[in-house]
Design an enzyme around this catalytic site. Structure first.
Site, PDB file in Angstrom:
ATOM      1  CB  SER A 198      -0.958  -0.042   1.190  1.00 49.44           C
ATOM      2  OG  SER A 198      -1.959   0.941   1.074  1.00 49.44           O
ATOM      3  CG  ASP A 352      -6.877  -2.129  -3.677  1.00 50.71           C
ATOM      4  OD1 ASP A 352      -7.232  -1.050  -3.181  1.00 50.71           O
ATOM      5  OD2 ASP A 352      -5.697  -2.528  -3.652  1.00 50.71           O
ATOM      6  CG  HIS A 382      -6.093  -1.751   0.141  1.00 50.50           C
ATOM      7  ND1 HIS A 382      -5.181  -1.465  -0.837  1.00 50.50           N
ATOM      8  CD2 HIS A 382      -5.591  -1.227   1.294  1.00 50.50           C
ATOM      9  CE1 HIS A 382      -4.172  -0.779  -0.315  1.00 50.50           C
ATOM     10  NE2 HIS A 382      -4.397  -0.627   0.963  1.00 50.50           N
TER      11      HIS A 382
END
Length: 412
Positions: A198, A352, A382
């Site tokens: 991320s 996501d 995610h």
């Protein structure tokens, strides 16, 4: 005053909790009840933190961070005791930046070890190199790869903003890659990688780009592993941002909040970002580098059109600082810069908002001549990569982590 807060806010929180719990989960996501429960826990804690901020207890973000770090600390303690005989863990500083170093014990006669720099996710705001799933996954990585792993405790918002997080990670990377430090830890200079998830994937990509183009850095990363990375703040209306705008764990609204905080932009500009009006502050040639109509497979672009500013100019107070900086947005790097980057592993998830960032970056790296392995999870969402610990362990999390280890084993 306290009674008034209870009478006014508690019913509101209960209504919002009910709404949050019943937010639709895409049919393709497995174990949906567990995902709902995880999202609900974050929602309740964050709502409580906002209320405490309103009554003067403190900023809501450190309050949220304190709670979840505490929960993860308990989870970590359940997994770390068994590692003491096979893993040496130390908290030190690399060029003034706090890091946690994992060194496998034994293995004499096996030669030099792999090296891996890991940068955790959390929207440049949450997370820790030392707690919970990050610590547990790094322990497993160091053991299974027989690698020296360095996890960076970079600065977080609100205490830090761009470029502090990036500069912390770059300083730690250069220190780790120095011949003296590699020799100290017995690391093979030809087998050092960088990885992150991320926001950590954003930092890993940016650091890999910088190191690969730095003639003063003798040792380069030989591999980069990017797990659903955030790579640009130019277009918040890509197909994945639209498709997954309200999906649990990371909504489009929350991702825009993270970017605003990271880049030091005023929160009042959020609507400009959501509607892409902020693109007026970005050079046209840079906007072309995130043209998903040319970079994504047709299965994602069909039925979608680019949303451009059409001459709409946001307030003059909205500058381009950070928006055009490749250190913050690695997807904006030139093809020449990308061509120098190490082989890459890019993970994307169907559900996501950041899916298309990763797909576009993988495409641009390939076009620049970089060897890329792209793993796309049709049932992915995610955050799944970090969900490997009980009680928040997902089958998908275990699968994603195992595949990540396998790629590093084969390519580092």
């Amino acid at each position: 005053m306290f009674l008034l807060l209870l009478l006014v806010f508690v019913p509101l929180v209960l209504v919002l909790v009910q709404h949050e719990y019943w937010t639709p989960v895409p049919a393709g996501i497995k174990q949906p009840w567990k995902l709902r429960t995880l999202q609900l826990s974050y929602f309740v804690v964050s709502t409580g933190a906002f209320l405490l901020e309103r009554v003067g207890v403190g900023h809501h973000i450190p309050l949220i961070r304190w709670y979840f770090n505490g929960v993860e600390r308990v989870m970590k303690n359940l997994t770390s005791e068994q590692d003491k005989k096979v893993l040496r863990v130390s908290d030190v500083t690399f060029d003034g930046v706090p890091v946690r170093v994992y060194e496998p014990c034994g293995g004499e006669g096996r030669g030099l070890k792999r090296g891996l720099l890991f940068l955790h996710g959390g929207g440049w705001t949450f997370g820790s190199a030392k707690e919970g799933s990050c610590d547990a996954n790094n322990r497993m990585t160091a053991k299974q790869l027989h690698a020296v792993l360095v996890s960076v405790e970079y600065g977080l918002y609100p205490e830090a903003q761009f470029p502090t997080q990036y500069l912390d990670c770059l300083a730690a990377a250069k220190h780790f890659l120095s011949p003296e430090v590699l020799a100290k830890y017995g690391v093979d200079p030809c087998r050092v990688g960088v990885s992150g998830d991320s926001a950590g994937g954003n930092l890993a990509a940016a650091v890999a780009q910088e190191i690969s183009g730095d003639d003063n850095t003798g040792v380069k990363f030989s591999a980069q592993a990017l797990i659903y990375p955030a790579l640009q703040a130019v277009d918040f209306n890509t197909p994945s941002y639209r498709q997954n705008r309200d999906v649990l764990m990371l909504s489009r609204s929350l991702m825009v909040d993270f970017w605003l905080q990271y880049l030091g932009q005023d929160r009042s500009f959020k609507d400009h970002f959501l509607s892409n009006r902020h693109q007026a502050a970005v050079l046209p040639q840079l906007r072309a580098l995130v043209d998903w109509t040319a970079l994504l497979p047709p299965r994602y672009t069909d039925g979608h059109e680019l949303l451009s500013p059409h001459g709409q100019t946001p307030s003059e107070r909205l500058g381009a600082s950070g928006l055009q900086d490749v250190r913050a947005a690695p997807l904006l790097a030139s093809s020449e810069a990308l061509a120098r980057c190490p082989r890459a592993y890019v993970v994307t998830c169907e559900y996501d908002v950041l899916r298309d960032d990763g797909l576009m970056y993988a495409r641009r790296l390939r076009d620049a001549g970089v060897a890329v392995t792209a793993d796309h999870y049709e049932d992915g969402f995610h955050g799944c990569f970090t969900l490997t610990l009980v009680p928040f362990r997902f089958d998908l999390g275990v699968k994603t982590f195992r595949r990540y280890i396998q790629w590093l084993h084969d390519n580092l």
